[in-house]
Motif scaffolding. Sequence first.
Motif, PDB file in Angstrom:
ATOM      1  N   ALA A   9       0.831  -1.201   0.000  1.00 14.35           N
ATOM      2  CA  ALA A   9       0.000   0.000   0.000  1.00 14.35           C
ATOM      3  C   ALA A   9       0.865   1.250   0.000  1.00 14.35           C
ATOM      4  O   ALA A   9       0.532   2.246  -0.626  1.00 14.35           O
ATOM      5  N   THR A  10       1.964   1.202   0.729  1.00  9.76           N
ATOM      6  CA  THR A  10       2.912   2.314   0.754  1.00  9.76           C
ATOM      7  C   THR A  10       4.325   1.754   0.699  1.00  9.76           C
ATOM      8  O   THR A  10       4.580   0.640   1.149  1.00  9.76           O
ATOM      9  N   LEU A  11       5.221   2.574   0.154  1.00 13.21           N
ATOM     10  CA  LEU A  11       6.601   2.120  -0.023  1.00 13.21           C
ATOM     11  C   LEU A  11       7.515   3.333  -0.024  1.00 13.21           C
ATOM     12  O   LEU A  11       7.222   4.322  -0.710  1.00 13.21           O
ATOM     13  N   VAL A  12       8.582   3.268   0.732  1.00  6.51           N
ATOM     14  CA  VAL A  12       9.608   4.307   0.732  1.00  6.51           C
ATOM     15  C   VAL A  12      10.918   3.650   0.316  1.00  6.51           C
ATOM     16  O   VAL A  12      11.356   2.689   0.937  1.00  6.51           O
ATOM     17  N   GLN A  13      11.486   4.153  -0.774  1.00  5.84           N
ATOM     18  CA  GLN A  13      12.677   3.542  -1.337  1.00  5.84           C
ATOM     19  C   GLN A  13      13.749   4.598  -1.594  1.00  5.84           C
ATOM     20  O   GLN A  13      13.421   5.732  -1.969  1.00  5.84           O
ATOM     21  N   LYS A  79      14.684  -1.022 -12.345  1.00  2.00           N
ATOM     22  CA  LYS A  79      15.994  -1.479 -11.879  1.00  2.00           C
ATOM     23  C   LYS A  79      16.629  -0.436 -10.968  1.00  2.00           C
ATOM     24  O   LYS A  79      17.344  -0.772 -10.012  1.00  2.00           O
ATOM     25  N   LYS A  80      16.384   0.849 -11.278  1.00  2.00           N
ATOM     26  CA  LYS A  80      16.983   1.943 -10.481  1.00  2.00           C
ATOM     27  C   LYS A  80      15.990   3.088 -10.402  1.00  2.00           C
ATOM     28  O   LYS A  80      15.744   3.779 -11.395  1.00  2.00           O
ATOM     29  N   SER A  86       8.494   9.074  -7.731  1.00  2.00           N
ATOM     30  CA  SER A  86       7.558   9.177  -6.614  1.00  2.00           C
ATOM     31  C   SER A  86       6.156   9.470  -7.133  1.00  2.00           C
ATOM     32  O   SER A  86       5.986  10.242  -8.079  1.00  2.00           O
ATOM     33  N   GLY A  87       5.172   8.877  -6.508  1.00  2.00           N
ATOM     34  CA  GLY A  87       3.795   9.118  -6.919  1.00  2.00           C
ATOM     35  C   GLY A  87       2.868   8.029  -6.411  1.00  2.00           C
ATOM     36  O   GLY A  87       3.266   7.156  -5.643  1.00  2.00           O
ATOM     37  N   PHE A  88       1.644   8.107  -6.868  1.00  2.00           N
ATOM     38  CA  PHE A  88       0.604   7.146  -6.498  1.00  2.00           C
ATOM     39  C   PHE A  88       0.364   6.267  -7.711  1.00  2.00           C
ATOM     40  O   PHE A  88      -0.017   6.755  -8.772  1.00  2.00           O
ATOM     41  N   VAL A 109      10.229   8.150  -3.204  1.00  2.00           N
ATOM     42  CA  VAL A 109      11.644   7.887  -3.472  1.00  2.00           C
ATOM     43  C   VAL A 109      12.451   8.999  -2.819  1.00  2.00           C
ATOM     44  O   VAL A 109      12.212  10.187  -3.080  1.00  2.00           O
ATOM     45  N   LEU A 110      13.382   8.633  -1.952  1.00  2.00           N
ATOM     46  CA  LEU A 110      14.156   9.628  -1.191  1.00  2.00           C
ATOM     47  C   LEU A 110      15.605   9.701  -1.669  1.00  2.00           C
ATOM     48  O   LEU A 110      16.159   8.700  -2.139  1.00  2.00           O
TER      49      LEU A 110
END
Lengths: 110, 112
Positions: A9-13, A79-80, A86-88, A109-110
């Motif tokens: 549901a959510t992801l921080v990469q 891949k990268k 970043s987005g929905f 994406v940070l």
Amino acid sequence: SQTIHQWPATLVQPVGSPLSLECTVEGTSNPNLYWYRQAAGRGLQLLFYSVGIGQISSEVPQNLSASRPQDRQFILSSKKLLLSDSGFYLCAWSWGHEQFFGPGTRLTVL
Amino acid sequence: GESVGLHLPTLSVQEGDNSIINCAYSNSASDYFIWYKQESGKGPQFIIDIRSNMDKRQGQRVTVLLNKTVKHLSLQIAATQPGDSAVYFCAENGAGANNLFFGTGTRLTVIP
């Protein structure tokens, strides 16, 4: 009845890391499948669509890819990752014109 | 057509009033149109659709009007409620294709 699932549901990469988002549909067979991206406060951008297993059409050139290994499974990958990824992310399915959307994955994406 | 680079227009209405959300579509060959409602953090949900052989279709508290002459679509919501606050998207199917092309979207805010 048909249902559509997306995870996570959510992801921080971090930038440069790989991505895999999954979408599955239940209760139907041979649907058309779609991946959309929606930036904050923006409209829907069609990324990929598929009319069958292994058949992928790309709408926007970018560092993302999609695959459909099974009839009711649609995967969005990278891949990268870039900051601009970043987005929905929304998955949808259809038989005819009407598309049915999943709950979405919020990617940061940070 | 594509709307991904545009900020959403906004509409504010008082609770109980009627709302009208407008949409201009681009392809005169489109024969199917649909309205979606998207609440914050959720996927779009179907509201109502209309085919090009009709100019009006009514649902529960919602009406869609289609004017093919000027390529204009509108969604009317009667007696707007706080739960109607959301972003509303129109979409067209292009030249009979199954893909949908989404409009810019309009953010509706209902003031209690």
